[in-house]
Design a protein around this motif. Structure first.
Motif, PDB file in Angstrom:
ATOM      1  N   SER A  51     -11.884  10.302   1.477  1.00 41.38           N
ATOM      2  CA  SER A  51     -10.732   9.416   1.341  1.00 41.38           C
ATOM      3  C   SER A  51     -10.096   9.113   2.698  1.00 41.38           C
ATOM      4  O   SER A  51      -9.604   8.008   2.927  1.00 41.38           O
ATOM      5  N   TRP A  67       0.860  -1.179   0.000  1.00 33.52           N
ATOM      6  CA  TRP A  67       0.000   0.000   0.000  1.00 33.52           C
ATOM      7  C   TRP A  67       0.885   1.214   0.000  1.00 33.52           C
ATOM      8  O   TRP A  67       1.341   1.667   1.024  1.00 33.52           O
ATOM      9  N   GLU A  91      -9.796   5.356   4.303  1.00 30.90           N
ATOM     10  CA  GLU A  91      -8.566   4.725   4.797  1.00 30.90           C
ATOM     11  C   GLU A  91      -8.785   4.049   6.141  1.00 30.90           C
ATOM     12  O   GLU A  91      -8.236   2.981   6.403  1.00 30.90           O
ATOM     13  N   ASP A  94     -13.744   5.712  -1.585  1.00 24.06           N
ATOM     14  CA  ASP A  94     -12.558   6.105  -2.349  1.00 24.06           C
ATOM     15  C   ASP A  94     -12.158   4.986  -3.305  1.00 24.06           C
ATOM     16  O   ASP A  94     -11.385   4.096  -2.943  1.00 24.06           O
ATOM     17  N   PRO A  95     -12.696   5.013  -4.532  1.00 20.60           N
ATOM     18  CA  PRO A  95     -12.407   3.954  -5.501  1.00 20.60           C
ATOM     19  C   PRO A  95     -10.937   3.858  -5.907  1.00 20.60           C
ATOM     20  O   PRO A  95     -10.533   2.888  -6.534  1.00 20.60           O
ATOM     21  N   SER A  96     -10.123   4.831  -5.521  1.00 20.78           N
ATOM     22  CA  SER A  96      -8.700   4.745  -5.855  1.00 20.78           C
ATOM     23  C   SER A  96      -7.932   3.856  -4.874  1.00 20.78           C
ATOM     24  O   SER A  96      -6.742   3.594  -5.087  1.00 20.78           O
ATOM     25  N   LEU A  97      -8.582   3.349  -3.830  1.00 17.09           N
ATOM     26  CA  LEU A  97      -7.930   2.424  -2.899  1.00 17.09           C
ATOM     27  C   LEU A  97      -7.955   1.014  -3.496  1.00 17.09           C
ATOM     28  O   LEU A  97      -8.697   0.134  -3.062  1.00 17.09           O
ATOM     29  N   HIS A  98      -7.106   0.824  -4.476  1.00 19.82           N
ATOM     30  CA  HIS A  98      -7.066  -0.443  -5.214  1.00 19.82           C
ATOM     31  C   HIS A  98      -6.766  -1.629  -4.306  1.00 19.82           C
ATOM     32  O   HIS A  98      -7.180  -2.748  -4.574  1.00 19.82           O
TER      33      HIS A  98
END
Length: 142
Positions: A88, A31, A92, A121-125
């Protein structure tokens, strides 16, 4: 009960945590930038509580970390209406709760936590990777 990563030949429940909990039976590194820090737009009290929860996780005291993460999330839900707490940052906290739940083999709660994090937060792959691992585990188990 699901098994943590081990020599059993079953699907591993290894969570991707971002390096914050490298000794954890359910966590592996990847991460980027999230390790040893708290989400930036959290109020100071929440940052301190988050860091305490992370310390518990680093020491593999996941059952102590879970109520801390939950307390932060409950309080942030109230504060989001009043303060500038970013989606976001809340995401987290949900993601870290998911790692703790997964490390405790609490699969359903880990899935729920990762889904909430990813929806905020869709960017937290990393959450999608952990969801894929858990869904594969659940299919193999059934």
């Amino acid at each position: 009960n699901p098994q943590s990563a081990g020599g059993s030949g079953e699907q591993s429940l290894q969570a991707v945590s971002g390096g914050a909990y490298p000794e954890s039976p359910g966590a592996a590194s990847s991460w980027d930038g999230a390790e040893q820090t708290s989400p930036g737009s959290l109020p100071r009290w929440a940052q301190e509580a988050f860091q305490h929860a992370q310390l518990c996780c680093e020491q593999q005291r996941f059952s102590e970390a879970v109520p801390l993460f939950r307390r932060i999330l409950r309080a942030l839900e109230d504060e989001r209406q009043e303060e500038d707490v970013s989606r976001s940052a809340v995401a987290e906290v949900w993601a870290h709760l998911g790692v703790a739940m997964q490390s405790l083999d609490r699969v359903a709660e880990a899935v729920e936590s990762y889904q909430k994090a990813a929806s905020l937060d869709p960017s937290l792959h990393v959450c999608f990777a952990n969801l894929a691992t858990l869904h594969a585990y659940l299919q193999e188990r059934d």
